[in-house]
Write a protein that holds these residues in place. Structure first.
Motif, PDB file in Angstrom:
ATOM      1  N   ARG A  40       0.816  -1.220   0.000  1.00 58.63           N
ATOM      2  CA  ARG A  40       0.000   0.000   0.000  1.00 58.63           C
ATOM      3  C   ARG A  40       0.849   1.270   0.000  1.00 58.63           C
ATOM      4  N   VAL A  41       2.100   1.167   0.442  1.00 56.74           N
ATOM      5  CA  VAL A  41       2.938   2.361   0.596  1.00 56.74           C
ATOM      6  C   VAL A  41       4.274   2.139  -0.109  1.00 56.74           C
ATOM      7  N   PHE A  42       4.580   3.044  -1.058  1.00 63.75           N
ATOM      8  CA  PHE A  42       5.848   3.011  -1.782  1.00 63.75           C
ATOM      9  C   PHE A  42       6.599   4.304  -1.445  1.00 63.75           C
ATOM     10  N   ALA A  43       7.863   4.169  -1.054  1.00 64.23           N
ATOM     11  CA  ALA A  43       8.632   5.337  -0.642  1.00 64.23           C
ATOM     12  C   ALA A  43       9.922   5.441  -1.442  1.00 64.23           C
ATOM     13  N   LYS A  44      10.387   6.641  -1.575  1.00 67.33           N
ATOM     14  CA  LYS A  44      11.640   6.953  -2.250  1.00 67.33           C
ATOM     15  C   LYS A  44      11.721   6.288  -3.629  1.00 67.33           C
ATOM     16  N   VAL A  45      10.655   6.431  -4.402  1.00 66.85           N
ATOM     17  CA  VAL A  45      10.644   5.888  -5.755  1.00 66.85           C
ATOM     18  C   VAL A  45      10.970   6.988  -6.753  1.00 66.85           C
ATOM     19  N   THR A  46      11.601   6.613  -7.838  1.00 59.26           N
ATOM     20  CA  THR A  46      11.951   7.572  -8.889  1.00 59.26           C
ATOM     21  C   THR A  46      10.731   7.800  -9.782  1.00 59.26           C
ATOM     22  N   PRO A  47      10.752   8.842 -10.609  1.00 60.03           N
ATOM     23  CA  PRO A  47       9.630   9.059 -11.542  1.00 60.03           C
ATOM     24  C   PRO A  47       9.346   7.856 -12.431  1.00 60.03           C
ATOM     25  N   MET A  48      10.382   7.190 -12.926  1.00 61.80           N
ATOM     26  CA  MET A  48      10.161   6.032 -13.798  1.00 61.80           C
ATOM     27  C   MET A  48       9.606   4.844 -13.007  1.00 61.80           C
ATOM     28  N   GLN A  49       9.970   4.743 -11.730  1.00 58.66           N
ATOM     29  CA  GLN A  49       9.406   3.667 -10.912  1.00 58.66           C
ATOM     30  C   GLN A  49       7.928   3.899 -10.639  1.00 58.66           C
ATOM     31  N   LYS A  50       7.512   5.159 -10.531  1.00 61.45           N
ATOM     32  CA  LYS A  50       6.076   5.451 -10.398  1.00 61.45           C
ATOM     33  C   LYS A  50       5.325   4.913 -11.613  1.00 61.45           C
ATOM     34  N   THR A  51       5.874   5.169 -12.787  1.00 58.50           N
ATOM     35  CA  THR A  51       5.256   4.674 -14.026  1.00 58.50           C
ATOM     36  C   THR A  51       5.236   3.152 -14.051  1.00 58.50           C
ATOM     37  N   GLU A  52       6.323   2.547 -13.600  1.00 57.59           N
ATOM     38  CA  GLU A  52       6.423   1.081 -13.588  1.00 57.59           C
ATOM     39  C   GLU A  52       5.389   0.472 -12.642  1.00 57.59           C
ATOM     40  N   ILE A  53       5.203   1.071 -11.480  1.00 63.09           N
ATOM     41  CA  ILE A  53       4.223   0.569 -10.504  1.00 63.09           C
ATOM     42  C   ILE A  53       2.821   0.593 -11.108  1.00 63.09           C
ATOM     43  N   ILE A  54       2.482   1.705 -11.761  1.00 58.66           N
ATOM     44  CA  ILE A  54       1.152   1.817 -12.386  1.00 58.66           C
ATOM     45  C   ILE A  54       0.982   0.767 -13.475  1.00 58.66           C
ATOM     46  N   ALA A  55       2.001   0.597 -14.307  1.00 58.01           N
ATOM     47  CA  ALA A  55       1.924  -0.387 -15.394  1.00 58.01           C
ATOM     48  C   ALA A  55       1.743  -1.801 -14.846  1.00 58.01           C
ATOM     49  N   LEU A  56       2.441  -2.128 -13.756  1.00 59.66           N
ATOM     50  CA  LEU A  56       2.312  -3.459 -13.150  1.00 59.66           C
ATOM     51  C   LEU A  56       0.902  -3.674 -12.611  1.00 59.66           C
ATOM     52  N   LEU A  57       0.332  -2.654 -12.009  1.00 63.83           N
ATOM     53  CA  LEU A  57      -1.044  -2.762 -11.510  1.00 63.83           C
ATOM     54  C   LEU A  57      -2.028  -2.934 -12.664  1.00 63.83           C
ATOM     55  N   GLN A  58      -1.783  -2.257 -13.763  1.00 67.46           N
ATOM     56  CA  GLN A  58      -2.676  -2.364 -14.923  1.00 67.46           C
ATOM     57  C   GLN A  58      -2.642  -3.759 -15.538  1.00 67.46           C
TER      58      GLN A  58
END
Length: 881
Positions: A594-612
Motif C-alpha cells: 500500500r505504501v511506496f517510498a523513495k521511488v523515482t519518476p520512472m518507478q512510479k510509471t512502472e508501478i502503475i503499469a504493473l497494476l494495470q
C-alpha cells in the motif's frame, strides 16, 4: 522576416527553424525584430493579428450550423423526408385539384423539425458546456514585455519575437530559439517518444545542422516538450499551428484513440445494425408477398429499420458525459477529456503522492539544527539554506517557499545584500539536490548545496562537530543518519545542507563540483496530515477504491503520514528494494503493498503499469514535474489547478482543490454518468431486439400491415423523446458503491433474455385486437394499428423504469422527477393521439373504452413478468446494469 501586409498562412516551416538555429547570437535579436527587454504592447497586438493565437489544432469546434445539419442527417429524418416526397407525389402532385391534401406533409414535416431541433439543442448545450470547462484550466508562461518586466501571461497570448523565461516544470509554450541557458534539460517524449531528457544550449556544437533531425537541434526547444531541470531564456520563433507540434496535431486532430468505452458503444451499434440487416429484407419480402403492396412493404421495412437504428445513442452518450462533466465541475473537478469520465467511475486503485493530498500542503520550517544535532548558532544553517533557495532560478518547491517565508518572518532578508550569485547547478530527480555558488564582498566564493539526506551524505567528506570541521567518519555518518531518522519518525521531512568554501574555480560549475563537501546541518519541515484525509480514504475504500501512496520521500516520513491517515503500513516498499526484484516479484509486491517510498519518476510509471497488467483501472494523482510520465501511463491522470504546467497538460481530470474528498465526489459523479449511459444502451438493445420478433410475427400472419410506416416513425420519435431525460436520472446507492467497468460481454445475453418479454405482450395484443375487437380483416386494420400503437409505445416507455434499476421500480427505487414527468407525458400523448385530428390524419382511429382495462392488465402483466425475469437473471448471472 515579419510580413505585416496580410495574415500569415499557418503551416510549419522547417527551413525557418533551421535558419533560426544557425543565427549567430550577435544578429538573433535583429533577425526576429525584437529586443532583450521584449516586445511592447502595440507590437504584440500587430503580431497577434498577423499570426493568430498560440493554439494548436485540437478537435475543431463545430459551427452551430454544421451541428444543425448533422442533426438533420440521420436515418429517422431520412425516412421522414422520403415520406414527405412520396406524400407530395401522391397527395398533391398527381391528385386531382379538389383532392389535394397537405395534411400528411405538414404532420411529417413537423416531426422532422421537432426531431432535428431536439437533437441539435441537446448536442449544442453539451458542446457549450464542454468548451466552458476547458476554459477553466489554463497554462501560463513568463514573458518579458514593455520595459523588460516579467509578466505571467497565458500561453495562447504569445507571439513570434516574444522573450520567454523557462524553468523546471514549465511546458515549452512555442517553438523557441534559446539565447541563454543554465544546465537546461528538456524532455521531448511527446514529440519523439524518447524518455531520456536531452540538454539544450544557446550555442550549437557546430557541424551541419541540416543533416540532422529537426528535433535534434541543440538550441531550439519545441512546443509541447517540457523542462526537466535548469533554466533558459529564449525567443519565440513559431506559434500555434506554425509549430512542429502543430503539424502533428493537425495530422491527428479528429483521430482520438479508441477507448474500451468507445469500442463497447461501437459493438452495440454494430449488433443492432446486424439485426436490422437480417430483419429488414425479411419484413419487406413477407409483407410484399402476402399483401401485394410492394411500395407500402418497402416503406414499412425501412421504417422498421429506423426503429431498430440507435440514432439517439450518440446524443444520449454526449449529453450524459457533458452533464456529468458540468456536475463534476460544481464539485471542484474539471474534466479535460469527456471520455475520461467512464475511466473515473471504473477506477479501483488510486495511486497518490502524500504532499498536499494526505497532508495540508502548508509546509512550515519547523527546526534547523547543526550536523551534530545541536542548535547553537543554528541561524547560520538557515542563512545558508536561504541563499540556496533565494538565488536559484529553477522551480521553487514548497520547502524553498517555507525557508523564504521563515527568513522573512525573522527579518533576515538583508543578509543577501552582502552576497551575489555566481552560478548554480539545478535540481534533478536523480541527484535530488541543487546547488548555488555565491560570493561575498571580500571575494570569498562558496558552493551551498541542499537536498535529500542520503544523496547529500554521498557528496560529503567532512562534517562539523561544534565549531570544528572533521572528517566524516562512519561513526559520524551513522549519528547523522540517526538524527535525520529521529525527525522523520516524528513526521518531519528533512533536508541536509552542506557547503564548500574558498573555491578557485570562477564559473561553469557542474555536478562534478558537488564533492568533498562539508555537512553543516539539517532542515526539518512539518506538513501535518489533513483532518479530512482519513475520512476521505475510508470513503474511497467504502466505494471500492484502494488507495496506494507512491512518494519520492523517505520511508520513515511516508510511513508515519500514511499510518496517521489510516493506510496500512505493514508492507512499505522502497525504490531501492523494487529495483532489485525480478518481474514476478515486482508483480506480487506491487499487488500487496500500500505504501511506496523513495521511488523515482520512472518507478512510479512502472508501478502503475504493473497494476494495470493485473486487470486494475488505475488512477494517479500528482502535481509535479516528476509525475508527468505516471499521469500519462495511468488510466485516469488526475492533477490540481496549482500543479506545474506539464502535470496539468498530462492529466485527464483537474481538481480545483487538492483534497481526496473532492476526488471521491468526482468518482461518484463519474459512476452515475456511466450508469446512465449503460441504462440507455441496455434499454435500446433489449427493446429493439423484442421489436424484431414482434414485427416478424405480425408480418408473417396478418393480412395487413400491423402498423403504417408513419405510425412506426411517430412511435419511435415519442420513445426517443422519453429517453432524453435519462441523463438526469439518479442511480441506486448500491450501484455507486463499487467501480464500474465497461463490459459488453453481457449485452447479447441481456438482449436474449429481456427482449422477447415485450414480444409476448405484443403478440397477446395482436390476439386481443383480432379476437376480442374483431380486427381480422383489412377493413379493420386502422383499429388494430391503433391498439398496437398505444400498447407498443406504453410498454416501450415503461421499459425505462424496469431496466433502470435492479430493484422493484416505483416501490424500492424511483426515477428522478424529469424521467417520471417525461414518462407520464409520453404515455399520455400515446393514449390521446388516436383520439385527435393528428391521429386521424396518420390513419389511427379512436379506441373503445373497453380496450383500456385490457391495456392496463397487459402493462401490469408485462411489468410483473419483467421483474420476475430480472430477479432470476440477477440470481443467475450476478449482475444487471
Amino acid at each position: 522576416m515579419w510580413k505585416k501586409t496580410r495574415k500569415m498562412k499557418l503551416e510549419f516551416n522547417a527551413e525557418k527553424i533551421f535558419l533560426a538555429s544557425e543565427l549567430p547570437m550577435s544578429s538573433v535579436f535583429s533577425y526576429f525584430q525584437t529586443a532583450p527587454q521584449g516586445l511592447n504592447n502595440e507590437e504584440v497586438e500587430k503580431r497577434q493579428s498577423l499570426y493568430g493565437r498560440n493554439e494548436v489544432e485540437h478537435e475543431k469546434k463545430m459551427h452551430p450550423l454544421t451541428m444543425l445539419i448533422k442533426a438533420f442527417i440521420n436515418p429517422f429524418i431520412g425516412v421522414l423526408t422520403a415520406l414527405i416526397i412520396i406524400s407530395y407525389i401522391i397527395d398533391v402532385y398527381i391528385a386531382a385539384p379538389e383532392e389535394k391534401d397537405f395534411t400528411s406533409i405538414i404532420i411529417i414535416a413537423s416531426m422532422v423539425i421537432l426531431s432535428t431541433i431536439l437533437r441539435f439543442w441537446q448536442e449544442y448545450k453539451a458542446s457549450m458546456s464542454s468548451e466552458a470547462l476547458q476554459k477553466m484550466v489554463t497554462n501560463t508562461c513568463t514573458a518579458k514585455r514593455d520595459d523588460g518586466t516579467e509578466h505571467e501571461i497565458g500561453i495562447s497570448s504569445l507571439v513570434p519575437g516574444d522573450i520567454v523565461k523557462l524553468a523546471a516544470g514549465d511546458m515549452i509554450p512555442a517553438d523557441i530559439r534559446i539565447i541563454e541557458t543554465k544546465d537546461l534539460f528538456v524532455s521531448q517524449g511527446t514529440l519523439t517518444g524518447e524518455s531520456e531528457a536531452i540538454e539544450k544550449r544557446a550555442e550549437t556544437s557546430g557541424g551541419d545542422s541540416r543533416g540532422r533531425s529537426i528535433v535534434e537541434l541543440e538550441n531550439i526547444c519545441f512546443m509541447g516538450s517540457n523542462v526537466v531541470s535548469g533554466s533558459a531564456t529564449g525567443i519565440v520563433v513559431s506559434t500555434g499551428n506554425n509549430t512542429y507540434l502543430g503539424t502533428i496535431a493537425r495530422s491527428i486532430a479528429g483521430h482520438r484513440a479508441s477507448t474500451a468505452f468507445d469500442k463497447g458503444i461501437a459493438k452495440v451499434s454494430m449488433l443492432l445494425i446486424r439485426f436490422m440487416l437480417i430483419m429488414v429484407p425479411f419484413v419487406f419480402l413477407v409483407n410484399g408477398l402476402t399483401k401485394g403492396e410492394w411500395l407500402d412493404a418497402f416503406l414499412f421495412a425501412v421504417s422498421v429499420a429506423v426503429g431498430l437504428t440507435p440514432e439517439m445513442l450518440p446524443m444520449i452518450v454526449t449529453v450524459n458525459l457533458s452533464k456529468g462533466a458540468v456536475a463534476m465541475s460544481r464539485k471542484k473537478t474539471i474534466v479535460k477529456d469527456l471520455n475520461a469520465i467512464q475511466n473515473f467511475g471504473a477506477m479501483n486503485i488510486l495511486c497518490t503522492d502524500k504532499t498536499g493530498t494526505l497532508t495540508c500542503d502548508q509546509i512550515v520550517l519547523e527546526k534547523y539544527i547543526n550536523a551534530d544535532g545541536t542548535s547553537d548558532n543554528s541561524r547560520r544553517i538557515l542563512r545558508h539554506a536561504y541563499f540556496n533557495s533565494f538565488f536559484q532560478t529553477g522551480l521553487k518547491n514548497l520547502m524553498d517557499k517555507a525557508i523564504l517565508s521563515h527568513v522573512r518572518e525573522l527579518e533576515m532578508e538583508s543578509v543577501r545584500e552582502s552576497y551575489k550569485k555566481v552560478d548554480e547547478i539545478p535540481f534533478d530527480f536523480t541527484r535530488r539536490r541543487m546547488s548555488v555558488v555565491v560570493e561575498d564582498v571580500s571575494g570569498k566564493r562558496q558552493i551551498i548545496t541542499k537536498g535529500a539526506v542520503e544523496e547529500m551524505m554521498q557528496i560529503c567528506s567532512h562534517t562539523e562537530v561544534g565549531n570544528r570541521v572533521v572528517p566524516f567518519t562512519p561513526e559520524l555518518r551513522v549519528k547523522a543518519y540517526e538524527i535525520s531518522k529521529r525527525m522523520n519518525r516524528q513526521g518531519l521531512r528533512v533536508l541536509a545542507v552542506a557547503h564548500k568554501s574558498f573555491l578557485s574555480k570562477e564559473n561553469n560549475f557542474a555536478v562534478e563540483d558537488e564533492s568533498g563537501m562539508v555537512l553543516i546541518g539539517f532542515l526539518a519541515f512539518l506538513d501535518p496530515p489533513k483532518q479530512s484525509a482519513a475520512g476521505a480514504i475510508r470513503q474511497l475504500h467504502a466505494h471500492g477504491i484502494e488507495v496506494k501512496v507512491v512518494s519520492g520521500d523517505n520511508d520513515a516520513v511516508v510511513r508515519t503520514i500514511s499510518r496517521q491517515v489510516g493506510i496500512d503500513t505493514t508492507n512499505v516498499l522502497t525504490g531501492a528494494e523494487l529495483s532489485v526484484m525480478n518481474d514476478e516479484e515486482k508483480r506480487e509486491a506491487v499487488a500487496r503493498t500500500r505504501v511506496f517510498a523513495k521511488v523515482t519518476p520512472m518507478q512510479k510509471t512502472e508501478i502503475i503499469a504493473l497494476l494495470q497488467t493485473q486487470g486494475n483501472t488505475v488512477g494517479f494523482l500528482g502535481d509535479g514535474i516528476n509525475d508527468a510520465a505516471a499521469l500519462r501511463q495511468s488510466d485516469i491522470g488526475i492533477s490540481v489547478d496549482s500543479a506545474v504546467d506539464i502535470a496539468k497538460e498530462s492529466a485527464d481530470i483537474i481538481l480545483l482543490e487538492k483534497d481526496l474528498m473532492v476526488l471521491e465526489n468526482g468518482v461518484i459523479e463519474g459512476r452515475r454518468t456511466f450508469g446512465n449511459i449503460i441504462k440507455y444502451v441496455k434499454m435500446t438493445a433489449g427493446s429493439n431486439f423484442g421489436n424484431m420478433f414482434s414485427v416478424m410475427a405480425a408480418s408473417a400472419f396478418l393480412p395487413f400491415l400491423p402498423m403504417l410506416p408513419i405510425h412506426l416513425l411517430v412511435q419511435n420519435l415519442l420513445y426517443d423523446m422519453s429517453q432524453t431525460a435519462i441523463p438526469f436520472d439518479r442511480m441506486d446507492d448500491d450501484y455507486l458503491s463499487k467501480p464500474r467497468r465497461w463490459d459488453a460481454s453481457d449485452l447479447s445475453r441481456f438482449m436474449i433474455y429481456t427482449g422477447p418479454i415485450s414480444s409476448i405482450f405484443d403478440i397477446t395484443t395482436y390476439l386481443l385486437m383480432w379476437h376480442v375487437f374483431g380486427c381480422s380483416s383489412p377493413g379493420a386494420q386502422s383499429l388494430f394499428q391503433s391498439g398496437w400503437f398505444v400498447e407498443g409505445l406504453l410498454s416501450q416507455t415503461l421499459i425505462v423504469h424496469m431496466i433502470r434499476t435492479k430493484k422493484i421500480p416505483f416501490i424500492q427505487s424511483r426515477a428522478s422527477w424529469p424521467v417520471m414527468c417525461m414518462t407520464l407525458a409520453i404515455m399520455a400523448a400515446g393514449i390521446i393521439i388516436p383520439f385527435t385530428r393528428f391521429g386521424s390524419c396518420i390513419g389511427l382511429t379512436p379506441l373503445p373504452l373497453s380496450y383500456f382495462p385490457w391495456l392496463a392488465a397487459t402493462l401490469i402483466a408485462y411489468c410483473v413478468l419483467t421483474q420476475v425475469v430480472k430477479e432470476w437473471y440477477i440470481r443467475r448471472f450476478k449482475r444487471w446494469l
